[in-house]
Motif scaffolding. Structure first.
Motif, short mmCIF file in Angstrom:
data_model
loop_
_atom_site.label_atom_id
_atom_site.label_comp_id
_atom_site.label_asym_id
_atom_site.label_seq_id
_atom_site.Cartn_x
_atom_site.Cartn_y
_atom_site.Cartn_z
N PHE A 5 0.85 -1.19 0.00
CA PHE A 5 0.00 0.00 0.00
C PHE A 5 0.89 1.23 0.00
O PHE A 5 1.75 1.39 0.88
CB PHE A 5 -0.91 0.04 1.23
N ILE A 6 0.70 2.10 -0.97
CA ILE A 6 1.35 3.41 -0.95
C ILE A 6 0.29 4.40 -0.49
O ILE A 6 -0.65 4.71 -1.21
CB ILE A 6 1.93 3.77 -2.33
N GLY A 7 0.44 4.84 0.74
CA GLY A 7 -0.60 5.60 1.42
C GLY A 7 -1.22 4.73 2.48
O GLY A 7 -1.61 3.58 2.21
N CYS A 8 -1.30 5.25 3.71
CA CYS A 8 -1.78 4.42 4.82
C CYS A 8 -2.86 5.15 5.62
O CYS A 8 -2.83 5.17 6.85
CB CYS A 8 -0.59 4.05 5.71
N GLY A 9 -3.81 5.75 4.90
CA GLY A 9 -4.90 6.46 5.55
C GLY A 9 -6.03 5.53 5.96
O GLY A 9 -5.85 4.29 6.02
N ASN A 10 -7.18 6.11 6.24
CA ASN A 10 -8.32 5.31 6.74
C ASN A 10 -8.76 4.22 5.78
O ASN A 10 -9.04 3.09 6.19
CB ASN A 10 -9.51 6.23 7.04
N TYR A 36 3.45 10.12 6.68
CA TYR A 36 3.13 10.49 8.06
C TYR A 36 3.45 9.31 8.96
O TYR A 36 2.71 8.33 9.04
CB TYR A 36 1.65 10.87 8.16
N LYS A 37 4.58 9.38 9.63
CA LYS A 37 5.10 8.25 10.40
C LYS A 37 4.17 7.77 11.52
O LYS A 37 4.01 6.56 11.72
CB LYS A 37 6.47 8.60 10.98
N PRO A 38 3.53 8.67 12.30
CA PRO A 38 2.63 8.18 13.36
C PRO A 38 1.52 7.27 12.84
O PRO A 38 1.16 6.29 13.50
CB PRO A 38 2.07 9.47 13.96
N SER A 39 0.98 7.58 11.65
CA SER A 39 -0.07 6.73 11.07
C SER A 39 0.48 5.36 10.74
O SER A 39 -0.16 4.33 10.99
CB SER A 39 -0.64 7.39 9.82
N LEU A 40 1.68 5.33 10.18
CA LEU A 40 2.33 4.05 9.86
C LEU A 40 2.55 3.21 11.12
O LEU A 40 2.24 2.01 11.15
CB LEU A 40 3.67 4.31 9.20
N GLU A 41 3.09 3.83 12.14
CA GLU A 41 3.42 3.10 13.36
C GLU A 41 2.16 2.57 14.05
O GLU A 41 2.15 1.46 14.59
CB GLU A 41 4.22 3.99 14.30
N ILE A 51 6.19 -1.77 7.59
CA ILE A 51 6.02 -0.36 7.22
C ILE A 51 7.34 0.23 6.73
O ILE A 51 8.42 -0.29 7.05
CB ILE A 51 5.48 0.49 8.39
N THR A 52 7.22 1.30 5.96
CA THR A 52 8.38 2.01 5.45
C THR A 52 7.97 3.43 5.08
O THR A 52 6.79 3.68 4.80
CB THR A 52 8.98 1.30 4.21
#
Length: 264
Positions: A5-10, A36-41, A51-52
């Motif tokens: 996934f490129i993009g990790c939103g809702n 946005y690292k917090p969303s990834l984590e 994640i990356t």
């Protein structure tokens, strides 16, 4: 199959959650990138995926890549990953207004592309997704992709020319439905009901009504008539909605939505 996934939103999180919960692809075979690292984590903590911060890492390590980013970022991201996309990689898009031809031109080479339009109820496993693909995607591959998308709801294959209609009838329509539920709840509050309870009554009524349409396969007008007793309370409410242009307003809103989609 390794899924990226490129993009990790809702929407991406909803899709991943459904896929993992349905045992379609294990979490350790899914990788996601985001700026946005917090969303990834948070997603890694909740779902256990890799994640990356590097989109190219996703492109290199995935057999199937979902571009789960906003339409305005497609140009930049595709330019970044196009040189390293392999011939057998399948690209899945979820952006309104981005046609298969547009996407092929952006990649600048022959790429397998599946265009989809999911919606936010995917977050609770009740999404509605439309899909179509370019000629490079084999029938077997289409079935595999469809099976993955069914991990978070219903899927229908459609001709590309109706995709703008799909955006209006399912992609954007949860917003209209939420407005309707809010209005129903406000009406109940006006009649003295507690607001929290009013939302439950309104939401469950919408949920049950939708389920009746899908399971009985009766025309919505027939189901409406079943509720409308002669000279009763429901037909009086229906008359008021008709007087206020309820159906016309919905149709006009969908037309506006589809036209905006064509302009994107």
């Amino acid at each position: 199959m390794k899924l990226g996934f490129i993009g990790c939103g809702n929407m991406a999180q909803a899709m991943m959650g459904g896929i993992i919960a349905g045992n379609l692809i294990p979490a350790d075979e899914i990788i996601a990138s985001d700026g946005y690292k917090p969303s990834l984590e948070k997603t890694k903590e909740n779902l256990g995926i890799h994640i990356t911060m590097d989109n190219k890492e996703v492109a290199v390590n995935s057999e199937l890549i979902v571009l789960s980013i906003k339409p305005q970022f497609y140009d930049v991201v595709i330019k970044e990953i196009a040189p390293i996309i392999k011939e057998d990689t399948i690209i899945i898009t979820i952006a309104p207004g981005k046609t298969l031809e547009d996407l092929e031109n952006q990649f600048g080479k022959k790429v397998k592309i599946v265009r989809t339009m999911p919606n936010t109820p995917a977050m609770v496993g009740e999404g509605m997704t439309a899909m179509c693909a370019n000629d490079l995607v084999a029938e077997k591959e289409m079935k595999e992709v469809k099976g993955i998308l069914e991990g978070f709801g219903r899927v229908e294959m459609v001709p590309e020319y109706v995709m703008d209609a799909v955006v209006a009838v399912s992609g954007s329509s949860p917003a209209y439905v939420f407005m309707f539920i809010e209005a129903l709840a406000d009406g109940a509050v006006l009649q003295g009901m507690d607001r929290a309870q009013a939302r439950i009554f309104a939401a469950q009524s919408v949920l049950g009504s939708a389920k009746m349409v899908l399971e009985t396969k009766l025309h919505p007008a027939e189901l409406k008539d079943m509720v409308c007793s002669p000279a009763g309370t429901t037909i009086e409410a229906v008359k008021t909605l008709e007087d206020r242009g309820f159906r016309s307003a919905v149709i006009q809103a969908m037309d506006s939505c589809a036209k905006r989609c064509k302009d994107m």
